[in-house]
Design an enzyme around this catalytic site. Structure first.
Site, PDB file in Angstrom:
ATOM      1  N   PRO A  75      32.571-111.859  77.267  1.00 49.03           N
ATOM      2  CG  PRO A  75      31.586-110.156  76.074  1.00 49.03           C
ATOM      3  CD  PRO A  75      31.883-110.586  77.452  1.00 49.03           C
ATOM      4  CD  GLU A  76      37.545-115.234  78.522  1.00 48.04           C
ATOM      5  OE1 GLU A  76      38.574-115.817  78.134  1.00 48.04           O
ATOM      6  OE2 GLU A  76      36.948-115.561  79.548  1.00 48.04           O
TER       7      GLU A  76
ATOM      8  CE  LYS B 251      39.856-110.394  77.318  1.00 48.73           C
ATOM      9  NZ  LYS B 251      39.806-110.245  78.782  1.00 48.73           N
TER      10      LYS B 251
ATOM     11  NE  ARG C 177      28.026-107.915  86.368  1.00 51.09           N
ATOM     12  CZ  ARG C 177      27.446-108.982  85.841  1.00 51.09           C
ATOM     13  NH1 ARG C 177      27.228-109.027  84.534  1.00 51.09           N
ATOM     14  NH2 ARG C 177      27.080-109.992  86.582  1.00 51.09           N
TER      15      ARG C 177
ATOM     16  NE  ARG D 183      39.700-110.569  87.527  1.00 49.48           N
ATOM     17  CZ  ARG D 183      40.528-110.100  86.612  1.00 49.48           C
ATOM     18  NH1 ARG D 183      40.839-110.843  85.596  1.00 49.48           N
ATOM     19  NH2 ARG D 183      41.014-108.903  86.715  1.00 49.48           N
TER      20      ARG D 183
END
Length: 271
Positions: free
Chosen positions: A2-3, A57, A109, A261
């Site tokens: 989710p951004e 966010k 997570r 990343r």
DNA sequence: AGTGGCTCCTGAGCGC
DNA sequence: TGCGCTCAGGAGCCAC
């Protein structure tokens, strides 16, 4: 993950239902993710929700008595509305009960967080205070963008990902914005011409807006507040497409590691 | 002061 | 079939 566009989608879904609802309690299997503690949330019981807003966010739920519940979905968080009696969802870690429904925080997570703070210090406690510009604000124009990156050093992508510069951009939209702009993610920001920087500004805004229009990117984890997938993943040019042909020129997309990343770009289209 | 790297965490996907 | 390895990464934190 989710951004900004994904969080915006959830907040827009929740707003009409959540405002006016009464908080009834919280339960969790991951105590470390509920701050300061599960017990602390009892002081918010029976308080009404006044408003819900996104910042970067983060999701902020404003309650009576100047309390704020703040949520961050981090990498794999979902927030889904369910009835009280419906069974726990897959990977449901925390449930936040309101009078008419319950919000299920599902998170493979366990990186997500839920805080309860007073309005006077919630920004400091949660890290919201360190956030940079809000890219969807009407005042976020090229002058603001230029000022943020003036005198900054480092790769374009690294700087886009830093929440203290612009809030809400993550790995997906950073890669997409770089592609739109025709700029390599590893390009040094100080070497960009004024014209390129302007193109980057427009690209960031349009990548985020496109994400919102399509109700988010559902690569692996994202779903809206009703548990439905977004459709923006069908419109991605580079993210998650390493090794596949570029949609513009057909060249094989390159995948590298940048700022820790996975990063994908087209060597031909992005100079 | 700024930065690179480690850490949290667990499922998916892959090779053998 | 099943085991073990690697990868995914937002953001806080720490050592340098």
């Amino acid at each position: 993950m989710p951004e900004l566009p994904e969080v915006e989608t959830i907040v827009c879904d929740l707003k009409p239902v959540l405002v006016g609802a009464v908080f009834c309690g919280i339960k969790t299997e991951v105590r470390a993710c509920v701050l300061p503690s599960v017990e602390d949330f009892s002081k918010a019981e029976n308080l009404k929700v006044l408003d819900i807003k996104r910042r970067g966010k983060f999701i902020n739920i404003f309650l009576e008595k100047d309390l704020v519940m703040t949520l961050h979905l981090r990498m794999s968080g979902r927030l889904i509305m369910q009835g009280h009696d419906e069974a726990a969802l897959r990977f449901e870690r925390t449930r936040i009960d309101f009078d008419k429904f319950s919000l299920r925080f599902c998170d493979v997570r366990k990186f997500g967080r839920v805080w309860l703070n007073h309005v006077s210090d919630y920004e400091k406690v949660t890290g919201i205070a360190r956030l940079g510009a809000e890219p969807l604000d009407p005042g976020f124009d090229f002058q603001v963008f230029e000022k943020i990156f003036m005198k900054k050093k480092g790769s374009v992508k690294k700087l886009l990902l830093e929440q203290s510069n612009i809030a809400g951009i993550g790995n997906i939209y950073a890669d997409e914005a770089c592609f739109y702009a025709g700029i390599r993610p590893e390009a040094e920001i100080e070497n960009l011409s004024g014209k390129k920087l302007e193109k980057l500004f427009e690209s960031v805004v349009s990548a985020l807006n496109q994400g919102i229009r399509n109700r988010g990117t559902s690569i692996s984890d994202f779903a809206d507040a009703y548990g439905k997938m977004g459709s923006n993943q069908e419109l991605l040019y580079v993210y998650g497409r390493g090794g596949n042909p570029c949609m513009d020129c057909g060249e094989k997309l390159k995948k590298i590691k940048l700022a820790g990343r996975g990063t994908v770009y087209c060597e031909k289209c992005q100079a």
